[in-house]
Design an enzyme around this catalytic site. Structure first.
Site, mmCIF file in Angstrom:
data_model
loop_
_atom_site.group_PDB
_atom_site.id
_atom_site.type_symbol
_atom_site.label_atom_id
_atom_site.label_comp_id
_atom_site.label_asym_id
_atom_site.label_seq_id
_atom_site.Cartn_x
_atom_site.Cartn_y
_atom_site.Cartn_z
ATOM 1 N N ARG A 1 10.974 -1.976 11.493
ATOM 2 C CA ARG A 1 9.979 -1.678 12.309
ATOM 3 C C ARG A 1 9.658 -2.724 13.505
ATOM 4 N NH1 ARG A 1 4.827 0.152 8.320
ATOM 5 N NH2 ARG A 1 3.788 -1.269 9.943
ATOM 6 N N LYS B 1 0.797 -1.122 -0.132
ATOM 7 C CA LYS B 1 0.124 0.028 0.012
ATOM 8 C C LYS B 1 0.909 1.300 0.233
ATOM 9 C CE LYS B 1 -2.165 -1.281 3.859
ATOM 10 N NZ LYS B 1 -1.274 -2.634 4.161
ATOM 11 N N ARG C 1 -0.646 -9.660 12.887
ATOM 12 C CA ARG C 1 -1.203 -8.614 12.477
ATOM 13 C C ARG C 1 -2.036 -9.266 11.100
ATOM 14 N NH1 ARG C 1 3.904 -5.332 10.602
ATOM 15 N NH2 ARG C 1 2.462 -4.073 9.257
ATOM 16 N N ARG D 1 11.891 -6.112 4.889
ATOM 17 C CA ARG D 1 11.399 -4.492 5.011
ATOM 18 C C ARG D 1 12.323 -3.928 5.854
ATOM 19 N NH1 ARG D 1 5.555 -1.810 5.533
ATOM 20 N NH2 ARG D 1 5.535 -2.903 7.497
HETATM 21 P P1 AP5 Z 1 4.734 -1.492 1.942
HETATM 22 O O1 AP5 Z 1 4.516 -0.742 0.807
HETATM 23 O O2 AP5 Z 1 5.594 -0.960 2.951
HETATM 24 O O3 AP5 Z 1 3.412 -2.260 2.551
HETATM 25 P P2 AP5 Z 1 2.174 -1.973 3.145
HETATM 26 O O4 AP5 Z 1 1.172 -2.419 2.567
HETATM 27 O O5 AP5 Z 1 2.280 -0.276 3.226
HETATM 28 O O6 AP5 Z 1 2.533 -2.516 4.584
HETATM 29 P P3 AP5 Z 1 2.313 -1.860 6.219
HETATM 30 O O7 AP5 Z 1 3.174 -2.904 6.951
HETATM 31 O O8 AP5 Z 1 2.796 -0.491 6.264
HETATM 32 O O9 AP5 Z 1 0.899 -1.924 6.404
HETATM 33 P P4 AP5 Z 1 0.029 -2.042 7.496
HETATM 34 O O10 AP5 Z 1 -1.362 -1.900 6.989
HETATM 35 O O11 AP5 Z 1 0.238 -3.494 8.154
HETATM 36 O O12 AP5 Z 1 0.693 -1.181 8.485
HETATM 37 P P5 AP5 Z 1 0.436 0.546 8.710
HETATM 38 O O13 AP5 Z 1 1.584 1.227 8.986
HETATM 39 O O14 AP5 Z 1 -0.870 0.918 8.152
HETATM 40 O O15 AP5 Z 1 5.659 -2.600 1.557
HETATM 41 C C1 AP5 Z 1 6.192 -3.881 2.123
HETATM 42 C C2 AP5 Z 1 7.449 -4.594 1.945
HETATM 43 O O16 AP5 Z 1 7.486 -5.099 0.555
HETATM 44 C C3 AP5 Z 1 8.463 -3.460 1.501
HETATM 45 O O17 AP5 Z 1 9.619 -3.764 2.046
HETATM 46 C C4 AP5 Z 1 8.554 -2.893 -0.015
HETATM 47 O O18 AP5 Z 1 9.684 -2.567 -0.774
HETATM 48 C C5 AP5 Z 1 8.093 -4.183 -0.510
HETATM 49 N N1 AP5 Z 1 7.221 -4.591 -1.648
HETATM 50 C C6 AP5 Z 1 6.124 -3.525 -1.858
HETATM 51 N N2 AP5 Z 1 5.469 -3.984 -3.087
HETATM 52 C C7 AP5 Z 1 6.145 -4.800 -3.528
HETATM 53 C C8 AP5 Z 1 5.956 -5.528 -4.789
HETATM 54 N N3 AP5 Z 1 5.035 -5.524 -5.662
HETATM 55 N N4 AP5 Z 1 7.071 -6.645 -4.951
HETATM 56 C C9 AP5 Z 1 8.054 -7.050 -4.063
HETATM 57 N N5 AP5 Z 1 8.048 -6.121 -2.801
HETATM 58 C C10 AP5 Z 1 7.573 -5.098 -2.626
HETATM 59 O O19 AP5 Z 1 -0.368 0.115 10.517
HETATM 60 C C11 AP5 Z 1 0.740 -0.147 11.501
HETATM 61 C C12 AP5 Z 1 -0.243 -0.336 12.792
HETATM 62 O O20 AP5 Z 1 -0.845 1.065 13.038
HETATM 63 C C13 AP5 Z 1 -1.277 -1.293 12.705
HETATM 64 O O21 AP5 Z 1 -0.976 -2.725 13.004
HETATM 65 C C14 AP5 Z 1 -2.357 -0.530 13.687
HETATM 66 O O22 AP5 Z 1 -2.052 -0.895 15.123
HETATM 67 C C15 AP5 Z 1 -2.217 0.800 13.743
HETATM 68 N N6 AP5 Z 1 -3.120 1.437 12.660
HETATM 69 C C16 AP5 Z 1 -2.887 2.103 11.479
HETATM 70 N N7 AP5 Z 1 -4.187 2.251 11.025
HETATM 71 C C17 AP5 Z 1 -5.189 1.876 11.828
HETATM 72 C C18 AP5 Z 1 -6.449 2.334 11.612
HETATM 73 N N8 AP5 Z 1 -6.962 2.714 10.545
HETATM 74 N N9 AP5 Z 1 -7.245 1.645 12.690
HETATM 75 C C19 AP5 Z 1 -6.749 0.975 13.681
HETATM 76 N N10 AP5 Z 1 -5.276 0.871 13.970
HETATM 77 C C20 AP5 Z 1 -4.949 1.476 12.854
#
Ligand code: AP5
Length: 253
Positions: free
Chosen positions: A194, A47, A205, A161
Protein backbone atom coordinates in the site's frame (compact mmCIF):
# COMPACT_ATOMS: atom_id res chain seq x y z
CA UNK A 1 -38.62 1.73 17.37
CA UNK A 2 -39.92 2.49 13.87
CA UNK A 3 -37.42 3.52 11.25
CA UNK A 4 -38.28 6.07 8.57
CA UNK A 5 -38.59 3.25 6.04
CA UNK A 6 -41.18 1.54 8.24
CA UNK A 7 -38.85 -1.20 9.49
CA UNK A 8 -38.54 -1.99 13.16
CA UNK A 9 -35.11 -1.45 14.71
CA UNK A 10 -34.53 -4.38 17.07
CA UNK A 11 -33.00 -3.81 20.50
CA UNK A 12 -31.24 -6.34 22.75
CA UNK A 13 -33.76 -9.02 23.63
CA UNK A 14 -35.95 -8.41 20.60
CA UNK A 15 -35.72 -10.62 17.58
CA UNK A 16 -35.19 -8.78 14.32
CA UNK A 17 -37.97 -9.69 11.92
CA UNK A 18 -37.83 -7.19 9.08
CA UNK A 19 -34.66 -8.28 7.35
CA UNK A 20 -34.13 -11.97 6.50
CA UNK A 21 -30.42 -11.32 5.87
CA UNK A 22 -29.91 -11.05 9.66
CA UNK A 23 -31.16 -14.60 10.30
CA UNK A 24 -27.74 -16.27 10.12
CA UNK A 25 -26.59 -14.01 12.99
CA UNK A 26 -29.19 -15.70 15.19
CA UNK A 27 -27.61 -19.08 14.46
CA UNK A 28 -24.15 -17.73 15.38
CA UNK A 29 -22.58 -18.56 18.78
CA UNK A 30 -23.93 -15.25 20.10
CA UNK A 31 -27.62 -14.91 20.79
CA UNK A 32 -27.71 -11.12 21.16
CA UNK A 33 -30.25 -9.89 18.66
CA UNK A 34 -28.07 -7.04 17.46
CA UNK A 35 -24.31 -6.93 17.52
CA UNK A 36 -23.03 -3.46 16.67
CA UNK A 37 -19.26 -3.44 16.90
CA UNK A 38 -16.43 -1.12 16.03
CA UNK A 39 -12.73 -1.90 15.80
CA UNK A 40 -10.32 0.80 16.94
CA UNK A 41 -6.55 0.83 17.19
CA UNK A 42 -3.31 2.06 15.73
CA UNK A 43 -2.52 1.40 12.06
CA UNK A 44 -1.28 -2.13 11.63
CA UNK A 45 -2.49 -3.40 15.02
CA UNK A 46 -4.49 -6.12 13.26
CA UNK A 47 -7.99 -4.63 12.98
CA UNK A 48 -8.52 -5.97 9.47
CA UNK A 49 -7.03 -9.35 10.42
CA UNK A 50 -9.47 -9.72 13.33
CA UNK A 51 -12.37 -8.29 11.32
CA UNK A 52 -11.93 -11.12 8.84
CA UNK A 53 -12.49 -13.65 11.62
CA UNK A 54 -15.29 -11.80 13.42
CA UNK A 55 -17.39 -11.21 10.35
CA UNK A 56 -17.25 -14.95 9.60
CA UNK A 57 -18.07 -15.92 13.21
CA UNK A 58 -21.09 -13.64 13.43
CA UNK A 59 -22.08 -13.19 9.80
CA UNK A 60 -21.96 -9.43 10.22
CA UNK A 61 -21.97 -6.88 7.42
CA UNK A 62 -18.51 -5.36 7.51
CA UNK A 63 -17.56 -1.82 6.58
CA UNK A 64 -13.89 -0.86 6.47
CA UNK A 65 -13.45 2.83 5.76
CA UNK A 66 -9.93 2.20 4.48
CA UNK A 67 -11.19 -0.40 1.96
CA UNK A 68 -14.12 1.80 0.91
CA UNK A 69 -11.81 4.76 0.33
CA UNK A 70 -9.15 2.76 -1.51
CA UNK A 71 -11.85 1.35 -3.83
CA UNK A 72 -13.12 4.89 -4.45
CA UNK A 73 -9.59 6.07 -5.29
CA UNK A 74 -9.15 3.15 -7.70
CA UNK A 75 -12.47 3.94 -9.40
CA UNK A 76 -11.67 7.66 -9.59
CA UNK A 77 -15.08 8.51 -8.06
CA UNK A 78 -15.72 11.95 -6.51
CA UNK A 79 -15.14 10.42 -3.05
CA UNK A 80 -11.84 8.94 -4.23
CA UNK A 81 -10.73 12.25 -5.71
CA UNK A 82 -11.50 14.02 -2.46
CA UNK A 83 -9.89 11.40 -0.19
CA UNK A 84 -6.83 10.38 -2.23
CA UNK A 85 -4.41 13.12 -1.18
CA UNK A 86 -5.27 12.87 2.51
CA UNK A 87 -4.69 9.11 2.41
CA UNK A 88 -1.38 9.34 0.55
CA UNK A 89 -0.07 11.74 3.22
CA UNK A 90 -1.46 9.59 6.04
CA UNK A 91 -3.86 12.32 7.16
CA UNK A 92 -7.44 11.69 8.15
CA UNK A 93 -10.12 12.41 5.59
CA UNK A 94 -12.45 15.17 6.90
CA UNK A 95 -15.09 14.09 9.40
CA UNK A 96 -18.09 15.24 7.31
CA UNK A 97 -17.01 13.10 4.37
CA UNK A 98 -16.44 10.00 6.49
CA UNK A 99 -19.65 10.41 8.46
CA UNK A 100 -21.69 10.57 5.29
CA UNK A 101 -20.00 7.46 3.89
CA UNK A 102 -20.62 5.41 7.03
CA UNK A 103 -24.05 6.66 8.12
CA UNK A 104 -25.43 5.65 4.75
CA UNK A 105 -24.27 2.09 5.43
CA UNK A 106 -25.26 1.91 9.09
CA UNK A 107 -28.75 3.06 8.11
CA UNK A 108 -28.97 0.63 5.21
CA UNK A 109 -31.07 -2.51 5.23
CA UNK A 110 -28.01 -4.75 5.23
CA UNK A 111 -26.89 -3.38 8.63
CA UNK A 112 -30.36 -3.43 10.23
CA UNK A 113 -29.47 -6.50 12.32
CA UNK A 114 -25.94 -5.47 13.29
CA UNK A 115 -22.61 -4.35 11.84
CA UNK A 116 -18.88 -4.42 12.19
CA UNK A 117 -17.08 -1.13 11.50
CA UNK A 118 -13.33 -1.08 10.97
CA UNK A 119 -11.58 2.31 10.94
CA UNK A 120 -14.64 4.34 11.87
CA UNK A 121 -14.99 6.28 14.07
CA UNK A 122 -11.49 7.66 14.31
CA UNK A 123 -12.19 10.99 15.99
CA UNK A 124 -14.47 12.01 18.85
CA UNK A 125 -16.56 13.99 16.38
CA UNK A 126 -17.16 10.85 14.25
CA UNK A 127 -18.07 8.89 17.39
CA UNK A 128 -20.59 11.52 18.42
CA UNK A 129 -22.25 11.42 15.01
CA UNK A 130 -22.48 7.61 15.13
CA UNK A 131 -23.81 7.66 18.67
CA UNK A 132 -26.48 10.28 17.84
CA UNK A 133 -27.55 8.33 14.79
CA UNK A 134 -27.86 5.04 16.68
CA UNK A 135 -29.76 6.82 19.50
CA UNK A 136 -32.17 8.30 16.99
CA UNK A 137 -32.89 4.79 15.68
CA UNK A 138 -33.25 3.25 19.17
CA UNK A 139 -30.06 1.26 18.65
CA UNK A 140 -26.93 0.87 20.80
CA UNK A 141 -23.29 0.25 20.19
CA UNK A 142 -22.45 -3.15 21.72
CA UNK A 143 -18.72 -2.47 22.20
CA UNK A 144 -15.68 -0.63 20.90
CA UNK A 145 -12.97 -3.27 20.47
CA UNK A 146 -9.54 -1.71 20.90
CA UNK A 147 -6.74 -3.74 19.34
CA UNK A 148 -3.59 -2.15 20.62
CA UNK A 149 0.06 -2.60 19.68
CA UNK A 150 3.23 -0.63 20.41
CA UNK A 151 4.62 1.67 17.72
CA UNK A 152 7.69 -0.55 17.06
CA UNK A 153 5.43 -3.55 16.36
CA UNK A 154 3.22 -1.49 14.04
CA UNK A 155 6.23 -0.35 12.03
CA UNK A 156 7.46 -3.96 11.62
CA UNK A 157 4.01 -5.13 10.55
CA UNK A 158 3.27 -2.40 8.05
CA UNK A 159 6.66 -2.51 6.37
CA UNK A 160 6.08 -6.24 5.68
CA UNK A 161 2.39 -6.07 4.82
CA UNK A 162 1.34 -6.99 1.29
CA UNK A 163 -2.24 -6.79 0.04
CA UNK A 164 -3.74 -8.52 -2.97
CA UNK A 165 -4.78 -6.33 -5.87
CA UNK A 166 -8.16 -7.99 -6.34
CA UNK A 167 -9.78 -8.36 -2.92
CA UNK A 168 -7.39 -6.78 -0.39
CA UNK A 169 -6.53 -10.13 1.21
CA UNK A 170 -3.71 -9.33 3.59
CA UNK A 171 -0.33 -11.04 4.06
CA UNK A 172 2.92 -10.33 5.82
CA UNK A 173 6.31 -11.16 4.31
CA UNK A 174 7.48 -12.78 7.58
CA UNK A 175 4.45 -13.37 9.83
CA UNK A 176 1.93 -14.56 7.25
CA UNK A 177 3.62 -15.18 3.88
CA UNK A 178 1.70 -16.39 0.82
CA UNK A 179 2.43 -19.91 -0.47
CA UNK A 180 3.79 -18.48 -3.73
CA UNK A 181 5.86 -15.31 -3.46
CA UNK A 182 3.98 -12.21 -4.65
CA UNK A 183 0.71 -14.06 -5.40
CA UNK A 184 -2.51 -14.20 -3.37
CA UNK A 185 -3.34 -17.73 -2.15
CA UNK A 186 -7.06 -17.01 -2.32
CA UNK A 187 -7.61 -15.35 -5.70
CA UNK A 188 -4.23 -15.53 -7.52
CA UNK A 189 -3.93 -11.75 -7.92
CA UNK A 190 -0.58 -9.98 -7.40
CA UNK A 191 0.43 -8.79 -3.94
CA UNK A 192 1.25 -5.10 -3.62
CA UNK A 193 2.50 -2.70 -0.97
CA UNK A 194 0.00 0.00 0.00
CA UNK A 195 1.19 3.55 -0.78
CA UNK A 196 0.68 4.56 2.85
CA UNK A 197 2.76 1.63 4.16
CA UNK A 198 6.03 3.33 3.19
CA UNK A 199 8.22 4.02 6.20
CA UNK A 200 7.87 7.82 6.36
CA UNK A 201 4.07 7.67 5.93
CA UNK A 202 3.72 5.00 8.61
CA UNK A 203 5.54 7.25 11.11
CA UNK A 204 3.16 10.08 10.22
CA UNK A 205 0.05 7.84 10.51
CA UNK A 206 1.18 6.85 13.99
CA UNK A 207 1.43 10.53 14.97
CA UNK A 208 -2.07 11.13 13.61
CA UNK A 209 -3.30 8.14 15.63
CA UNK A 210 -1.76 9.44 18.88
CA UNK A 211 -3.05 13.00 18.33
CA UNK A 212 -6.51 12.38 16.91
CA UNK A 213 -7.64 8.84 17.72
CA UNK A 214 -6.32 8.40 21.29
CA UNK A 215 -8.93 10.91 22.59
CA UNK A 216 -11.60 8.75 20.96
CA UNK A 217 -10.39 5.73 22.93
CA UNK A 218 -10.69 7.72 26.17
CA UNK A 219 -14.18 8.80 25.08
CA UNK A 220 -15.32 5.19 24.68
CA UNK A 221 -13.65 4.22 27.94
CA UNK A 222 -15.58 6.95 29.77
CA UNK A 223 -18.81 5.50 28.38
CA UNK A 224 -17.95 1.97 29.55
CA UNK A 225 -17.96 0.64 25.98
CA UNK A 226 -14.25 -0.02 25.50
CA UNK A 227 -12.83 -3.56 25.49
CA UNK A 228 -9.05 -3.70 25.32
CA UNK A 229 -7.04 -6.42 23.53
CA UNK A 230 -3.31 -6.88 23.23
CA UNK A 231 -2.78 -6.92 19.48
CA UNK A 232 0.87 -7.90 19.83
CA UNK A 233 -0.22 -11.48 20.60
CA UNK A 234 -0.69 -14.05 17.83
CA UNK A 235 -3.77 -13.49 15.61
CA UNK A 236 -5.58 -16.63 16.87
CA UNK A 237 -5.01 -15.67 20.47
CA UNK A 238 -6.34 -12.14 19.91
CA UNK A 239 -9.35 -13.67 18.20
CA UNK A 240 -10.01 -16.06 21.10
CA UNK A 241 -9.87 -13.21 23.59
CA UNK A 242 -12.28 -11.09 21.58
CA UNK A 243 -14.68 -14.03 21.24
CA UNK A 244 -14.55 -14.61 25.01
CA UNK A 245 -15.28 -10.92 25.66
CA UNK A 246 -18.24 -10.98 23.27
CA UNK A 247 -19.59 -14.11 24.96
CA UNK A 248 -19.37 -12.30 28.31
CA UNK A 249 -21.25 -9.34 26.88
CA UNK A 250 -23.93 -11.68 25.66
CA UNK A 251 -24.28 -13.25 29.10
CA UNK A 252 -24.61 -9.81 30.66
CA UNK A 253 -27.26 -8.67 28.14
P1 AP5 B 1 -3.88 -5.46 9.50
O1 AP5 B 1 -4.88 -6.43 10.02
O2 AP5 B 1 -3.89 -5.16 8.04
O3 AP5 B 1 -3.87 -4.11 10.37
P2 AP5 B 1 -4.92 -2.93 10.47
O4 AP5 B 1 -5.02 -2.59 11.92
O5 AP5 B 1 -6.19 -3.27 9.76
O6 AP5 B 1 -4.08 -1.81 9.72
P3 AP5 B 1 -4.46 -0.67 8.68
O7 AP5 B 1 -3.14 -0.11 8.23
O8 AP5 B 1 -5.36 -1.18 7.61
O9 AP5 B 1 -5.20 0.33 9.56
P4 AP5 B 1 -5.31 1.82 9.37
O10 AP5 B 1 -6.30 2.07 10.44
O11 AP5 B 1 -4.12 2.65 9.41
O12 AP5 B 1 -5.74 1.97 7.84
P5 AP5 B 1 -7.14 2.12 7.11
O13 AP5 B 1 -7.10 1.28 5.93
O14 AP5 B 1 -8.27 2.00 8.08
O15 AP5 B 1 -2.43 -6.03 9.92
C1 AP5 B 1 -1.23 -5.36 9.54
C2 AP5 B 1 -0.13 -6.38 9.19
O16 AP5 B 1 0.23 -7.12 10.35
C3 AP5 B 1 -0.58 -7.43 8.16
O17 AP5 B 1 0.51 -7.74 7.33
C4 AP5 B 1 -0.98 -8.67 9.00
O18 AP5 B 1 -0.78 -9.88 8.31
C5 AP5 B 1 -0.05 -8.53 10.19
N1 AP5 B 1 -0.67 -8.94 11.45
C6 AP5 B 1 -1.94 -8.66 11.87
N2 AP5 B 1 -2.15 -9.16 13.10
C7 AP5 B 1 -0.98 -9.75 13.48
C8 AP5 B 1 -0.53 -10.42 14.67
N3 AP5 B 1 -1.37 -10.58 15.72
N4 AP5 B 1 0.74 -10.87 14.72
C9 AP5 B 1 1.58 -10.68 13.66
N5 AP5 B 1 1.22 -10.07 12.51
C10 AP5 B 1 -0.03 -9.61 12.42
O19 AP5 B 1 -7.11 3.68 6.70
C11 AP5 B 1 -6.26 4.18 5.69
C12 AP5 B 1 -6.45 5.68 5.52
O20 AP5 B 1 -7.83 5.97 5.17
C13 AP5 B 1 -6.21 6.54 6.77
O21 AP5 B 1 -4.85 6.84 6.93
C14 AP5 B 1 -7.06 7.79 6.45
O22 AP5 B 1 -6.42 8.63 5.51
C15 AP5 B 1 -8.28 7.20 5.78
N6 AP5 B 1 -9.37 6.89 6.71
C16 AP5 B 1 -9.88 5.66 6.97
N7 AP5 B 1 -10.86 5.73 7.89
C17 AP5 B 1 -11.00 7.04 8.21
C18 AP5 B 1 -11.85 7.76 9.10
N8 AP5 B 1 -12.77 7.13 9.86
N9 AP5 B 1 -11.67 9.11 9.20
C19 AP5 B 1 -10.78 9.76 8.44
N10 AP5 B 1 -9.95 9.14 7.57
C20 AP5 B 1 -10.05 7.79 7.46
Amino acid sequence: MALPNGQVAPGIGQLPTANPSVLPAIASPLLMSELNLILVGPPGAGKGTQADRLRKDHDLPYYSTGDILRAAVKEGSPLGKEAGDYMKRGDLVPDEVMCEVIMERVDGEEAAGGFLLDGFPRTVRQAEVLSDRLDARGRDLTAALLIDAPDEEVIKRLSGRRVCAENQHTYHLLFNPPKREGVCDRDGSPLLQRDDDREETVAYRLRVFHDQTKPLIEWYESKGLLRHFDGSRAPDEVHQRISAALAELEEAA
